[in-house]
Design an enzyme around this catalytic site. Structure first.
Site, PDB file in Angstrom:
ATOM      1  N   ASP A 224      -3.122  51.343  30.547  1.00 25.16           N
ATOM      2  CA  ASP A 224      -2.239  51.450  31.713  1.00 25.16           C
ATOM      3  C   ASP A 224      -2.512  50.363  32.739  1.00 25.16           C
ATOM      4  O   ASP A 224      -3.391  50.509  33.592  1.00 25.16           O
ATOM      5  CB  ASP A 224      -2.391  52.829  32.369  1.00 25.16           C
ATOM      6  CG  ASP A 224      -1.947  53.957  31.451  1.00 25.16           C
ATOM      7  OD1 ASP A 224      -1.255  53.667  30.454  1.00 25.16           O
ATOM      8  OD2 ASP A 224      -2.284  55.120  31.724  1.00 25.16           O
TER       9      ASP A 224
ATOM     10  N   ASP B  30      -1.645  58.163  21.779  1.00 25.67           N
ATOM     11  CA  ASP B  30      -2.134  57.880  23.124  1.00 25.67           C
ATOM     12  C   ASP B  30      -3.201  58.926  23.467  1.00 25.67           C
ATOM     13  O   ASP B  30      -3.400  59.886  22.725  1.00 25.67           O
ATOM     14  CB  ASP B  30      -0.944  57.957  24.096  1.00 25.67           C
ATOM     15  CG  ASP B  30      -1.251  57.369  25.460  1.00 25.67           C
ATOM     16  OD1 ASP B  30      -2.313  56.745  25.634  1.00 25.67           O
ATOM     17  OD2 ASP B  30      -0.411  57.535  26.367  1.00 25.67           O
TER      18      ASP B  30
END
Length: 351
Positions: A228, A153
């Protein structure tokens, strides 16, 4: 790997080993299949990647063995910002090998990310990537086993206090300025990580690495997700054109966080998201630290039954998913595709 096409259960964060065990048992109790449970940044000791929090995850091998006994797997996050800390093996080795990205003045570039002050390894260097890959060996990555896989990430790279929340454009990767290589940084992170997983098994095991940042060619190294999102109907809707677009440029193994990462979904939205996500190539539920828990059995027996049914449909179709991914690998044909790909002569599909 076939298992990676199953269902993935994730949140930021499953709190500790007991929490992992209880969620794992929940799937058995409610007769819902799953293959992977995920750990976000809180599993590591002070956000030092390749480590485990000694209080929350004191016996990682015991936890992994418990999953392995049920033929299940785990993914733990390993991000490419490294805590600047002289007591941290990974930081010390990168420093001694001079593998960090540099400022114009020759000093190591530093920025703020999850662990606080962080250095950023220069993944454009083949020798840095080779060293990073070697860190996934079982004798280097303490507590890891063959059923532990990886999530990269924040590999855009994310720098909280940097311009546009990323690295300064004049930071140096060897003689290259960051502005010239920004878009391939994430590709190289995933490449090195996937290489590490292949190497640790002597070339026998296929890797599974999820990445947030990617580039042309990333499809060779694992899956991507759309980042996200939020628990909103519009975000569920847009996950479809996003995955279709990714498939058209060769990145077939993609998905969106089921349920939405931010905010709390209504029960109806959550059920609908499962019903949509089960028909996208990468199928993972994920949620933000501040959201209420939302394991599939927490919304009443009726909704549990609906979610169970669609996850089981996913599993019933696994051989078909596997064949489609194989065809994508051989020919580049997208797994999830717009109608006009299959019906190019039918102009009604163009809209």
């Amino acid at each position: 790997p076939l298992a990676s096409l199953g269902y993935h259960q994730c949140r930021w964060n499953y709190n500790d080993q007991e929490d992992v065990k209880s969620v794992d048992q929940g799937f058995d109790q409610h007769d819902i299949p799953y293959d992977f449970i995920w750990l976000d940044i809180e599993h590591a000791d002070g956000k030092r990647y390749f480590t485990w929090d000694p209080h929350k995850f004191p016996q990682p091998k015991e936890m992994l063995q418990g999953l392995m006994d049920k033929r299940r797997k785990m993914v733990a996050i390993v991000d490419p910002h490294i805590r600047v800390d002289s007591g941290y093996k990974i930081h010390n080795e990168i420093t001694s090998k001079d593998f960090y990205v540099k400022n114009k003045d020759g000093r190591n570039y530093e920025g703020w990310c999850w662990p606080g002050n962080s250095g950023y390894p220069d993944f454009t260097k083949p020798e840095m990537r080779a060293w990073w890959a070697s860190m996934f060996a079982y004798d280097q990555y303490e507590g890891s086993m063959e059923n532990l896989f990886t999530w990269n990430d924040m590999n855009e790279p994310s720098v909280f206090n940097g311009p546009e929340v990323t690295m300064h454009k004049d930071a140096l990767h060897g003689k290259w300025e960051h502005r010239d290589i920004h878009n391939i940084y994430g590709l190289y992170v995933q490449m090195a990580t996937a290489e590490g997983q292949t190497q640790r098994s002597g070339g026998v095991e296929r890797p599974f690495v999820l990445t947030r940042a990617f580039f042309a060619g990333s499809q060779r190294y694992g899956a991507v997700w759309t980042g996200d999102n939020a628990a909103e109907w519009d975000h569920l809707k847009i996950s479809i054109p996003m995955c279709l677009s990714l498939g058209l440029v060769g990145v077939s193994f993609c998905g969106a966080d089921v349920g939405g990462f931010f905010k709390n979904p209504s029960t109806e939205l959550l059920v609908r998201w499962y019903q949509t996500g089960a028909y996208q190539p990468f199928f993972r539920a994920h949620a933000h630290l501040d959201t209420t828990r939302r394991e599939p059995w927490l919304f009443g027996p009726e909704n549990t039954a609906l979610i169970r049914e669609v996850i089981r449909q996913r599993y019933a179709l696994l051989p078909y998913w596997y064949q489609l991914l194989y065809q994508a690998h051989k020919t580049g044909m997208p797994v999830m595709r717009p109608l006009w790909v299959d019906y190019p002569k039918d102009t009604a599909t163009f809209t």
